[in-house]
Scaffold this active site. Structure first.
Site, short mmCIF file in Angstrom:
data_model
loop_
_atom_site.label_atom_id
_atom_site.label_comp_id
_atom_site.label_asym_id
_atom_site.label_seq_id
_atom_site.Cartn_x
_atom_site.Cartn_y
_atom_site.Cartn_z
N ASP A 34 -1.57 5.28 -4.03
CA ASP A 34 -2.62 5.36 -5.10
C ASP A 34 -2.69 6.95 -5.51
O ASP A 34 -2.94 7.87 -4.96
CB ASP A 34 -4.19 5.18 -4.64
CG ASP A 34 -4.25 3.74 -4.27
OD1 ASP A 34 -4.71 3.33 -3.33
OD2 ASP A 34 -3.93 2.97 -5.10
N ASP A 174 -5.67 -6.09 -5.28
CA ASP A 174 -5.82 -4.69 -4.77
C ASP A 174 -7.41 -4.17 -4.67
O ASP A 174 -7.90 -4.31 -5.62
CB ASP A 174 -5.06 -3.57 -5.37
CG ASP A 174 -5.54 -2.22 -4.83
OD1 ASP A 174 -4.81 -1.18 -5.50
OD2 ASP A 174 -6.10 -2.12 -3.86
C1 DX5 Z 1 -8.77 1.60 -5.28
C2 DX5 Z 1 -7.48 1.55 -4.48
C3 DX5 Z 1 -7.98 0.81 -3.21
C4 DX5 Z 1 -6.93 0.99 -2.24
C5 DX5 Z 1 -7.23 0.02 -0.90
O1 DX5 Z 1 -8.55 2.25 -6.36
O2 DX5 Z 1 -6.43 1.27 -5.15
O3 DX5 Z 1 -8.04 -0.62 -3.60
O4 DX5 Z 1 -5.62 0.81 -2.70
O5 DX5 Z 1 -8.50 0.02 -0.71
P1 DX5 Z 1 -9.13 -0.90 0.50
O6 DX5 Z 1 -9.43 -0.11 1.68
O7 DX5 Z 1 -10.23 -1.68 -0.39
O8 DX5 Z 1 -7.87 -1.86 1.03
#
Ligand code: DX5
Length: 216
Positions: A34, A174
């Site tokens: 990310d 996601d």
């Molecule tokens: C949000 C991020 C999250 C991350 C995963 O901008 O992209 O979605 O990748 O987060 P969780 O902990 O919700 O799996």
């Protein structure tokens, strides 16, 4: 079988030598990086040095998820660091076709993401030119948020469009993905589940978490 991308947004990089072998043992399909600019989203994201650092430590496919304004400024750098797929947000560019071409020129696959409030139809014109459509199931910017089930309507719309036109474009989700929410997504026709907390904070550990998601 649904593909799994492990998001390392909140991974403890001081322990990468512990969790990277676990991801490999679990045969995770991808690692999602990310990338955030504290402008498009109010957060900093993963330090990009780790993508470069781990690139030659594993063969796992790297997808970089760019939650940034002016994503075109990051294409060359992330290609050089070893990203295999460059995912940008449709909300952050006025020239998606130019950006798609730029990413392809750097020999990366192309993904476009729609954020929480963006309709899926916004990216319909590009589905025949990209490898992946990412439906955010939270508001982009932070891990550990709750799944927004309403966004499954976008998955259904994309599934119908992609299947009816026989397009070669994966659907990925996601945000807030665990075994429970992941099952809803698989039923809606998702190809790839991205999970961060659902994998790294799973009580039974990384390998079990990924196994659970793979067999949804
Ligand atoms: C949000 C991020 C999250 C991350 C995963 O901008 O992209 O979605 O990748 O987060 P969780 O902990 O919700 O799996």
């Amino acid at each position: 079988m649904v593909k799994i991308a492990a998001s390392v947004l909140n991974a403890d990089f001081s322990k990468w030598q512990e969790w990277l072998p676990e991801l490999e043992k679990a045969k995770v399909d991808r690692i999602q990086w990310d990338v955030m600019d504290n402008k498009y989203v109010p957060n900093k994201g993963v330090d990009k040095k780790w993508l470069a650092e781990l690139r030659n430590k594993t063969k796992i496919f790297f997808e970089s998820h760019h939650m940034v304004l002016n994503p075109e400024k990051q294409v060359s750098e992330f290609a050089k660091m070893g990203s295999n797929m460059f995912i940008f947000h449709t909300e952050t560019t006025k020239e998606p076709l130019k950006l798609i071409e730029q990413i392809e020129k750097h020999e990366m696959k192309v993904g476009i993401a729609v954020n929480n409030k963006t309709p899926a139809e916004k990216i319909f014109p590009y589905l025949n030119k990209i490898d992946l459509a990412l439906v955010m199931t939270v508001e982009a910017g932070f891990g550990g948020q709750s799944f927004v089930e309403k966004n499954l309507e976008k998955v259904h719309a994309l599934r119908e469009k992609i299947d009816s036109e026989k397009l070669d474009c994966e659907i990925e989700v996601d945000g807030g993905i665990d075994a429970k929410t992941g099952a809803l997504c698989v039923d809606a026709g998702v190809d790839v589940l991205v999970s961060g907390s659902g994998i790294f904070k799973h009580p039974k550990g990384i390998v079990e978490a990924i196994k659970e998601l793979k067999f949804l």
